[in-house]
Design a protein around this motif. Sequence first.
Motif, PDB file in Angstrom:
ATOM      1  N   ASP A  98     116.615  49.629  29.364  1.00 54.96           N
ATOM      2  CA  ASP A  98     116.453  48.246  29.809  1.00 54.96           C
ATOM      3  C   ASP A  98     116.993  47.270  28.767  1.00 54.96           C
ATOM      4  N   LEU A  99     116.812  47.606  27.486  1.00 51.45           N
ATOM      5  CA  LEU A  99     117.358  46.774  26.412  1.00 51.45           C
ATOM      6  C   LEU A  99     118.874  46.922  26.330  1.00 51.45           C
ATOM      7  N   LEU A 100     119.340  48.162  26.376  1.00 51.27           N
ATOM      8  CA  LEU A 100     120.768  48.437  26.210  1.00 51.27           C
ATOM      9  C   LEU A 100     121.613  47.859  27.342  1.00 51.27           C
ATOM     10  N   SER A 101     121.026  47.737  28.517  1.00 52.13           N
ATOM     11  CA  SER A 101     121.766  47.197  29.667  1.00 52.13           C
ATOM     12  C   SER A 101     121.503  45.717  29.892  1.00 52.13           C
ATOM     13  N   MET A 102     120.747  45.085  28.997  1.00 55.40           N
ATOM     14  CA  MET A 102     120.395  43.656  29.109  1.00 55.40           C
ATOM     15  C   MET A 102     119.626  43.361  30.392  1.00 55.40           C
ATOM     16  N   THR A 103     118.752  44.272  30.790  1.00 53.34           N
ATOM     17  CA  THR A 103     117.972  44.049  32.002  1.00 53.34           C
ATOM     18  C   THR A 103     116.469  44.008  31.717  1.00 53.34           C
ATOM     19  N   ALA A 104     116.089  43.823  30.472  1.00 52.57           N
ATOM     20  CA  ALA A 104     114.682  43.654  30.120  1.00 52.57           C
ATOM     21  C   ALA A 104     114.279  42.197  30.322  1.00 52.57           C
ATOM     22  N   PRO A 105     113.065  41.926  30.795  1.00 50.15           N
ATOM     23  CA  PRO A 105     112.608  40.545  30.920  1.00 50.15           C
ATOM     24  C   PRO A 105     112.121  40.005  29.577  1.00 50.15           C
ATOM     25  N   TYR A 106     112.305  38.714  29.378  1.00 50.10           N
ATOM     26  CA  TYR A 106     111.891  38.062  28.139  1.00 50.10           C
ATOM     27  C   TYR A 106     111.111  36.792  28.451  1.00 50.10           C
ATOM     28  N   LYS A 107     110.315  36.370  27.461  1.00 47.49           N
ATOM     29  CA  LYS A 107     109.499  35.160  27.619  1.00 47.49           C
ATOM     30  C   LYS A 107     110.227  33.951  27.034  1.00 47.49           C
ATOM     31  N   PHE A 108     111.423  33.705  27.506  1.00 45.76           N
ATOM     32  CA  PHE A 108     112.145  32.490  27.095  1.00 45.76           C
ATOM     33  C   PHE A 108     113.136  32.109  28.176  1.00 45.76           C
ATOM     34  N   ARG A 109     113.483  30.833  28.200  1.00 43.73           N
ATOM     35  CA  ARG A 109     114.481  30.337  29.153  1.00 43.73           C
ATOM     36  C   ARG A 109     115.839  30.202  28.490  1.00 43.73           C
ATOM     37  N   SER A 110     115.856  29.731  27.248  1.00 43.78           N
ATOM     38  CA  SER A 110     117.105  29.634  26.497  1.00 43.78           C
ATOM     39  C   SER A 110     116.982  30.480  25.235  1.00 43.78           C
ATOM     40  N   GLU A 111     118.126  30.882  24.709  1.00 42.01           N
ATOM     41  CA  GLU A 111     118.158  31.811  23.580  1.00 42.01           C
ATOM     42  C   GLU A 111     117.258  31.349  22.426  1.00 42.01           C
ATOM     43  N   PRO A 112     116.327  32.203  21.966  1.00 45.26           N
ATOM     44  CA  PRO A 112     115.315  31.811  20.969  1.00 45.26           C
ATOM     45  C   PRO A 112     115.805  31.970  19.533  1.00 45.26           C
ATOM     46  N   TYR A 113     116.941  31.363  19.223  1.00 41.87           N
ATOM     47  CA  TYR A 113     117.505  31.517  17.878  1.00 41.87           C
ATOM     48  C   TYR A 113     116.509  31.095  16.795  1.00 41.87           C
ATOM     49  N   THR A 114     115.944  29.899  16.935  1.00 37.93           N
ATOM     50  CA  THR A 114     115.061  29.370  15.888  1.00 37.93           C
ATOM     51  C   THR A 114     113.817  30.232  15.749  1.00 37.93           C
ATOM     52  N   ARG A 115     113.217  30.608  16.870  1.00 42.82           N
ATOM     53  CA  ARG A 115     111.969  31.375  16.818  1.00 42.82           C
ATOM     54  C   ARG A 115     112.164  32.712  16.125  1.00 42.82           C
ATOM     55  N   VAL A 116     113.289  33.388  16.406  1.00 41.14           N
ATOM     56  CA  VAL A 116     113.528  34.694  15.784  1.00 41.14           C
ATOM     57  C   VAL A 116     113.983  34.538  14.342  1.00 41.14           C
ATOM     58  N   TYR A 117     115.001  33.704  14.126  1.00 45.90           N
ATOM     59  CA  TYR A 117     115.639  33.664  12.815  1.00 45.90           C
ATOM     60  C   TYR A 117     114.880  32.871  11.760  1.00 45.90           C
ATOM     61  N   SER A 118     113.849  32.128  12.174  1.00 41.64           N
ATOM     62  CA  SER A 118     113.016  31.441  11.182  1.00 41.64           C
ATOM     63  C   SER A 118     111.793  32.277  10.807  1.00 41.64           C
ATOM     64  N   SER A 119     111.630  33.430  11.473  1.00 41.19           N
ATOM     65  CA  SER A 119     110.480  34.294  11.179  1.00 41.19           C
ATOM     66  C   SER A 119     110.802  35.226  10.010  1.00 41.19           C
ATOM     67  N   ASN A 120     109.784  35.867   9.475  1.00 39.38           N
ATOM     68  CA  ASN A 120     109.968  36.813   8.375  1.00 39.38           C
ATOM     69  C   ASN A 120     110.248  38.227   8.855  1.00 39.38           C
ATOM     70  N   ASP A 121     110.045  38.464  10.140  1.00 37.42           N
ATOM     71  CA  ASP A 121     110.239  39.800  10.712  1.00 37.42           C
ATOM     72  C   ASP A 121     110.883  39.625  12.085  1.00 37.42           C
ATOM     73  N   TRP A 122     112.213  39.750  12.130  1.00 34.05           N
ATOM     74  CA  TRP A 122     112.933  39.460  13.370  1.00 34.05           C
ATOM     75  C   TRP A 122     112.654  40.517  14.447  1.00 34.05           C
ATOM     76  N   THR A 123     112.368  41.748  14.030  1.00 38.27           N
ATOM     77  CA  THR A 123     112.023  42.778  15.008  1.00 38.27           C
ATOM     78  C   THR A 123     110.706  42.426  15.697  1.00 38.27           C
ATOM     79  N   LEU A 124     109.698  42.054  14.924  1.00 38.94           N
ATOM     80  CA  LEU A 124     108.404  41.685  15.492  1.00 38.94           C
ATOM     81  C   LEU A 124     108.537  40.451  16.383  1.00 38.94           C
ATOM     82  N   ALA A 125     109.310  39.467  15.915  1.00 42.08           N
ATOM     83  CA  ALA A 125     109.494  38.248  16.705  1.00 42.08           C
ATOM     84  C   ALA A 125     110.159  38.541  18.044  1.00 42.08           C
ATOM     85  N   SER A 126     111.135  39.451  18.038  1.00 37.85           N
ATOM     86  CA  SER A 126     111.815  39.787  19.292  1.00 37.85           C
ATOM     87  C   SER A 126     110.938  40.664  20.181  1.00 37.85           C
ATOM     88  N   LEU A 127     110.122  41.534  19.590  1.00 35.57           N
ATOM     89  CA  LEU A 127     109.161  42.316  20.372  1.00 35.57           C
ATOM     90  C   LEU A 127     108.180  41.398  21.094  1.00 35.57           C
TER      91      LEU A 127
END
Length: 325
Positions: A98-127
Motif C-alpha cells: 500500500d505504501l509502495l504503490s501510493m495507495t495508503a490513506p493519510y491524515k492530511f489534505r496537502s503534503e505535510p512537509y512542515t509537520r514531518v521535517y520539523s520533527s525529531n523523528d520523521w519515521t514516527l511523524a509519518s507513521l
Amino acid sequence: MHDTNKSIEQLINDQYPNIKGLIATQHGEVAIEYFASGFSDKAPIHISSITKSIVSMLFGVALEQGYIKSVEQRVLDFFPDYSLKRGEKTLPHLRLKDLLSMTAPYKFRSEPYTRVYSSNDWTLASLDLLGGKGEVGRFKYTTPALHVLSGVLSNATGQRVAEYANQHLFAPLRVAPVENITLSDRQQHLEFTRGATQRGWVTDPRGVNTPGWGLVLSTLDLIKLANLYLSNGVWGEQRLLSSSWIRQSTSEQSHCGERRYGFLWWLMPHISDRCYCALGDGGNALFVSPNDEVVVAITSGFIPRPRDRVTLFTEHLLPKLLSDS
C-alpha cells in the motif's frame, strides 16, 4: 553518434537549458551523451524523486536477501513498539504494498512537509499520519509521509538505508558510496534542493535516510542502476535482485486518472507494455524501455516547472535512438 549528439545538443540548448547531463544507452552501449559546460558524467546532483525508485530497488534487494518476506507484510510488523492512536482502525491492516504503490490513506489534505521535517523523528511523524478514515487503494502521492519506508528498511536490515545501499547495491555496480547529509534548518533545505553538489543522502535527525528525495548521485550512476533493471537484476555474474521483483515493481499496481504507477515507478504504457520511468523535481528523469533495450538518464539543475522530460523522451530521444540503430 556524433551527428546524433549534435542535434540533441541543439534541442537541449533551445528547449531544455537546465539539463546538466544526459546519457542514453542502447543494447548496453552509449548512444547519446550530453553534458553542460563544467559538468561531467560523474558530477553529483540532487536527483529529487528519482530517490523513490532507487528505494524500490532496495526493497527488491531486501526481498532477495530475505530481510523482507513479502510486500503483503503489515507495515506495523516492522514497528512493534509503535503505539496506535485511540480509535485508529486502518493502520493495523496496511501492507507494504500500500505504501509502495501510493495507495495508503493519510491524515492530511496537502503534503505535510512542515509537520514531518520539523520533527525529531520523521519515521514516527509519518507513521502518525498513516491511516485514518481514508480509503485503502486510492492513489495518493506523497513525499514527506513516505518516510515510513526508510524506517521499514532500517528495521528489517539492521542498517541505515545509505549503508545498506552502499554495501548491497552501489558497491556491486561500482557506484561510489554516499555519505549522510544533515540539513539543520529550512534555509539549508532550500539550498540543498536548489543546488546540492555534495555526494550523499539526506537523513532525518535520527540518521534515517529520506526515501522520497535527498539522494545525490551522478548521471553515470543512474545509467548503471537502470541497466541493472534492464538486465533483470543481474550485474556481471551476481544477482542483486530478482527478475520477479523487477516485473512486479514496474507493473501496474495503482493509477490516478490516465497515469499508471508500479512500486515507486511511473509506467508508460503508451510507449510499450513494459516501458517505465522515474521522474524527479526540476527535470531529473530516468527512462527504461526493455523492449528496445534503451535506458536514458537525465540530470538537471533545479528550476520550477521545467519542460516535460517525458515528451523529450517519447518525441525526440527514443525515435532518434531507434532510427539510428
